[in-house]
Design a protein around this motif. Structure first.
Motif, PDB file in Angstrom:
ATOM      1  N   ASN A   5       0.828  -1.198   0.000  1.00  0.00           N
ATOM      2  CA  ASN A   5       0.000   0.000   0.000  1.00  0.00           C
ATOM      3  C   ASN A   5       0.864   1.250   0.000  1.00  0.00           C
ATOM      4  OD1 ASN A   5       0.262  -1.123   2.916  1.00  0.00           O
ATOM      5  ND2 ASN A   5      -0.009   1.076   3.177  1.00  0.00           N
ATOM      6  N   GLU A 138      -6.397   1.055   3.050  1.00  0.00           N
ATOM      7  CA  GLU A 138      -6.380   1.171   1.592  1.00  0.00           C
ATOM      8  C   GLU A 138      -7.059   0.004   0.894  1.00  0.00           C
ATOM      9  OE1 GLU A 138      -2.460   2.240   0.245  1.00  0.00           O
ATOM     10  OE2 GLU A 138      -2.524   4.104   1.387  1.00  0.00           O
ATOM     11  N   SER A 139      -8.222  -0.354   1.393  1.00  0.00           N
ATOM     12  CA  SER A 139      -9.025  -1.402   0.768  1.00  0.00           C
ATOM     13  C   SER A 139     -10.482  -0.997   0.613  1.00  0.00           C
ATOM     14  CB  SER A 139      -8.968  -2.694   1.597  1.00  0.00           C
ATOM     15  OG  SER A 139      -7.693  -3.246   1.589  1.00  0.00           O
ATOM     16  N   ALA A 141     -12.181   1.565  -0.085  1.00  0.00           N
ATOM     17  CA  ALA A 141     -12.654   2.406  -1.191  1.00  0.00           C
ATOM     18  C   ALA A 141     -13.142   1.568  -2.367  1.00  0.00           C
ATOM     19  CB  ALA A 141     -11.554   3.359  -1.642  1.00  0.00           C
ATOM     20  N   SER A 142     -12.667   0.333  -2.457  1.00  0.00           N
ATOM     21  CA  SER A 142     -13.063  -0.534  -3.568  1.00  0.00           C
ATOM     22  C   SER A 142     -14.234  -1.458  -3.217  1.00  0.00           C
ATOM     23  CB  SER A 142     -11.868  -1.385  -4.012  1.00  0.00           C
ATOM     24  OG  SER A 142     -11.491  -2.274  -2.975  1.00  0.00           O
ATOM     25  N   GLU A 144     -17.849  -2.716  -2.798  1.00  0.00           N
ATOM     26  CA  GLU A 144     -19.081  -2.358  -3.507  1.00  0.00           C
ATOM     27  C   GLU A 144     -20.176  -1.881  -2.560  1.00  0.00           C
ATOM     28  OE1 GLU A 144     -22.163  -4.315  -6.747  1.00  0.00           O
ATOM     29  OE2 GLU A 144     -20.335  -5.386  -6.201  1.00  0.00           O
ATOM     30  N   ASP A 167      -7.756   5.387   3.936  1.00  0.00           N
ATOM     31  CA  ASP A 167      -7.868   5.240   2.481  1.00  0.00           C
ATOM     32  C   ASP A 167      -8.034   6.625   1.871  1.00  0.00           C
ATOM     33  OD1 ASP A 167      -8.053   3.964  -0.016  1.00  0.00           O
ATOM     34  OD2 ASP A 167      -9.410   2.435   0.776  1.00  0.00           O
ATOM     35  N   ILE A 169     -10.360   8.460  -0.701  1.00  0.00           N
ATOM     36  CA  ILE A 169     -11.669   8.157  -1.280  1.00  0.00           C
ATOM     37  C   ILE A 169     -12.273   9.389  -1.939  1.00  0.00           C
ATOM     38  CG2 ILE A 169     -12.202   6.232   0.246  1.00  0.00           C
ATOM     39  CD1 ILE A 169     -13.772   8.103   2.017  1.00  0.00           C
ATOM     40  N   THR A 173     -17.968   8.443  -2.151  1.00  0.00           N
ATOM     41  CA  THR A 173     -17.654   7.283  -1.323  1.00  0.00           C
ATOM     42  C   THR A 173     -17.606   7.695   0.141  1.00  0.00           C
ATOM     43  OG1 THR A 173     -16.397   6.313  -3.139  1.00  0.00           O
ATOM     44  CG2 THR A 173     -15.994   5.416  -0.932  1.00  0.00           C
TER      45      THR A 173
END
Length: 198
Positions: A5, A138-139, A141-142, A144, A167, A169, A173
């Motif tokens: 990251n 850092e995960s 934000a992705s 769903e 993160d 974003i 988000t």
């Protein structure tokens, strides 16, 4: 360590930085700096419950049960085991190859476990009230469905538990995250979030 990251220089001497070093990485190279900056982000998140660095608490996770969601290569979890010494750290990722790599790179370490688990299935995969802290670096934000992720964190956390997030974003988000966190706050959990809005 195998940290993939981003991170930063928080102006703090990184404890146990030798855990992060690998023989195949040239000192002061870009990859070396990425590992050190990534380690610094893990250290920062694991020791700060506010944005004031002067209030950092190196003992915050010591002896606690910690869940890391989205561990990827697992180097951050491995670093935290030595640097802050939680009692248990379960590092999960939804990619089987990531978890296999974690196990191959770090083998057995007392209190450290790696498991394949989807961030959206915490409510059904984790026993209720089994962790003092959930961290996600850092995960998220992705993810769903941030509301499902946050509800899973609320399920996994003990009363008074803390959700620690880091993160970068987008504003929309951030709005979704804040809405989900508001529901979690109504469940009377203490939260800490660190995010950068872009």
């Amino acid at each position: 360590a195998h940290i993939c990251n981003c991170g930063g220089d928080f102006g703090v001497q990184l404890p146990k930085a030798t855990v992060l070093k690998r023989e195949d990485v040239v000192p002061n190279s870009q990859e070396y700096r990425m590992m050190m900056y990534g380690g610094a982000l893990y250290w920062h998140l694991a020791t700060n419950i506010s944005e004031r660095r002067k209030e950092a608490d190196p003992e915050l996770l010591r002896g606690k049960d910690v869940l890391e969601v989205g561990c990827m290569r697992g180097g951050g979890a491995r670093y935290l085991m030595e640097a802050v010494e939680p009692r248990r750290l379960l590092a999960v990722d939804n990619v089987q190859e990531h978890i296999e790599s974690c196990r191959a790179n770090f083998g057995e370490w007392p209190g450290l476990e790696y498991e394949v688990m989807d961030a959206h299935e915490l409510s059904t995969s984790i026993p209720a009230a089994s962790f003092d802290f959930v961290i996600c670096i850092e995960s998220f934000a992705s993810f769903e469905h941030l509301d499902v992720f946050v509800a899973g964190c609320a399920h996994a956390l003990r009363q008074g538990g803390r959700l620690l997030l880091a993160d970068a974003i987008e504003r929309r988000t951030n709005t979704k995250l804040l809405d989900a966190l508001e529901v979690m706050v109504q469940l009377r959990f203490v939260l800490n979030t660190y995010s950068s809005t872009i």
